[in-house]
Scaffold this motif. Sequence first.
Motif, PDB file in Angstrom:
ATOM      1  N   THR A   9       3.129   7.263  56.796  1.00  0.00           N
ATOM      2  CA  THR A   9       4.385   7.208  55.921  1.00  0.00           C
ATOM      3  C   THR A   9       4.265   6.506  55.437  1.00  0.00           C
ATOM      4  O   THR A   9       3.617   5.487  55.415  1.00  0.00           O
ATOM      5  CB  THR A   9       5.049   6.883  57.850  1.00  0.00           C
ATOM      6  OG1 THR A   9       5.209   6.353  58.246  1.00  0.00           O
ATOM      7  CG2 THR A   9       5.015   8.563  58.764  1.00  0.00           C
ATOM      8  N   ILE A  10       5.650   6.087  55.241  1.00  0.00           N
ATOM      9  CA  ILE A  10       5.647   4.778  54.015  1.00  0.00           C
ATOM     10  C   ILE A  10       5.818   3.378  54.945  1.00  0.00           C
ATOM     11  O   ILE A  10       5.447   2.928  54.828  1.00  0.00           O
ATOM     12  CB  ILE A  10       7.530   5.352  53.513  1.00  0.00           C
ATOM     13  CG1 ILE A  10       6.365   6.070  52.173  1.00  0.00           C
ATOM     14  CG2 ILE A  10       7.829   3.841  52.951  1.00  0.00           C
ATOM     15  CD1 ILE A  10       8.597   6.255  51.863  1.00  0.00           C
ATOM     16  N   TYR A  11       6.386   3.996  56.309  1.00  0.00           N
ATOM     17  CA  TYR A  11       6.638   2.714  57.694  1.00  0.00           C
ATOM     18  C   TYR A  11       5.387   2.188  57.247  1.00  0.00           C
ATOM     19  O   TYR A  11       4.871   0.567  57.696  1.00  0.00           O
ATOM     20  CB  TYR A  11       7.251   2.773  58.610  1.00  0.00           C
ATOM     21  CG  TYR A  11       8.565   3.378  58.141  1.00  0.00           C
ATOM     22  CD1 TYR A  11       9.422   2.837  57.810  1.00  0.00           C
ATOM     23  CD2 TYR A  11       9.165   4.650  57.610  1.00  0.00           C
ATOM     24  CE1 TYR A  11      10.747   2.946  57.742  1.00  0.00           C
ATOM     25  CE2 TYR A  11      10.596   5.615  57.926  1.00  0.00           C
ATOM     26  CZ  TYR A  11      11.384   4.077  57.755  1.00  0.00           C
ATOM     27  OH  TYR A  11      12.489   4.512  57.461  1.00  0.00           O
ATOM     28  N   ASP A  12       3.867   2.801  57.463  1.00  0.00           N
ATOM     29  CA  ASP A  12       2.711   2.793  57.541  1.00  0.00           C
ATOM     30  C   ASP A  12       2.320   1.816  56.962  1.00  0.00           C
ATOM     31  O   ASP A  12       1.858   0.870  57.162  1.00  0.00           O
ATOM     32  CB  ASP A  12       2.209   3.533  58.301  1.00  0.00           C
ATOM     33  CG  ASP A  12       1.995   4.862  59.976  1.00  0.00           C
ATOM     34  OD1 ASP A  12       2.271   3.944  60.582  1.00  0.00           O
ATOM     35  OD2 ASP A  12       2.251   5.834  59.534  1.00  0.00           O
ATOM     36  N   LEU A  13       2.346   2.728  55.213  1.00  0.00           N
ATOM     37  CA  LEU A  13       2.266   1.177  54.671  1.00  0.00           C
ATOM     38  C   LEU A  13       2.747   0.221  54.122  1.00  0.00           C
ATOM     39  O   LEU A  13       2.020  -0.244  54.286  1.00  0.00           O
ATOM     40  CB  LEU A  13       2.094   2.436  52.957  1.00  0.00           C
ATOM     41  CG  LEU A  13       1.503   3.906  52.891  1.00  0.00           C
ATOM     42  CD1 LEU A  13       1.610   4.006  51.409  1.00  0.00           C
ATOM     43  CD2 LEU A  13       0.039   3.362  52.708  1.00  0.00           C
TER      44      LEU A  13
END
Length: 332
Positions: A9-13
């Motif tokens: 996800t964007i949060y992981d990135l």
Amino acid sequence: MDKYTKRTTIYDLATLAGASPSAVSSILNGTWKKRRIGQKLADRVIRLAEEQGYAVNVQASLLRRERSNIVGMIVPKYDNRYFGKIAEQFEQVAREHELFPVITCTQRDPELEFEAAKELVSYRAECVISTGATDPDRISAFCRASGVQSINLDLPGSDAPSVISDNYTAARDLTDLILDRCEKDLGWSGPLKFLGGRLTDHNTAARLEGFLAAQSARGISVPDAYIMASGYSAEKAAQALAGFVPDGPSGLFVNSTISLEGVVRWHSELATGAGWIRYGCFDWDPFGSFLPGNVGMVEQDVTAMLDTAFALIGTQTESKERILIPCILRAF
């Protein structure tokens, strides 16, 4: 969900890059320069996204944007140089206009054409270009009801602007070329045979009109039996000529390179009389210049057609005019 199926996800990135989720989102959707985000961070996020196999959720992304920058094209076939060139140049021109091109091939099936149009509209395409569509007005009506611009290419419709070749003039000029070569090479003047296409098809009808006009201007009357518009098929073209063994000079107007394949097969199998034939083709392939008996071909100006179509994208015009693009006559 295990580690092999969990989607990044964007949060992981954001965690991996040491940046905020909003900054990562801006980098991935291409708006980071407006937010004055640094090049190094942008490069790091893009690299991480590639390494992690991150894929943008297109539908969700579109909902957050005012424009999709998608332009769609429906094409009938990839089976000849003409439609292949249209598809290839469409992608190139779309990117030059900073648009994302989406192409779908519908095999001349009106239901597939309509389903393709609905799918493109569902992805909020800004314009749908129908190339050689069987029922362009149905597509145009749906697009208009959905607030999406539509343009017809190659074959015209009556409910949206149409960018098409000047089939009549090019066919008349090709017919004149064939007649001139019959007189010069064979010392003969007489009616030519028209082979290929469908009379219900706008382009075939316009070409037939030019074909007949050129001969009428010379006082030549063409028998009905000489009009052999049995479809766009090499097999049908060969069958139409199967019983014809020339015992003297004769000329053919071949309506597409698909039909030309059948003509070449028939011509190569003639035991006698092959030298009595002169023909020309309304379509273009550079290999055509090497075919015995072929005196010329018509090349449709794909570049001019696409430039004209893209000039219409984004305009608010309600025009339903037909814009005729001159063709290029290649004499051999």
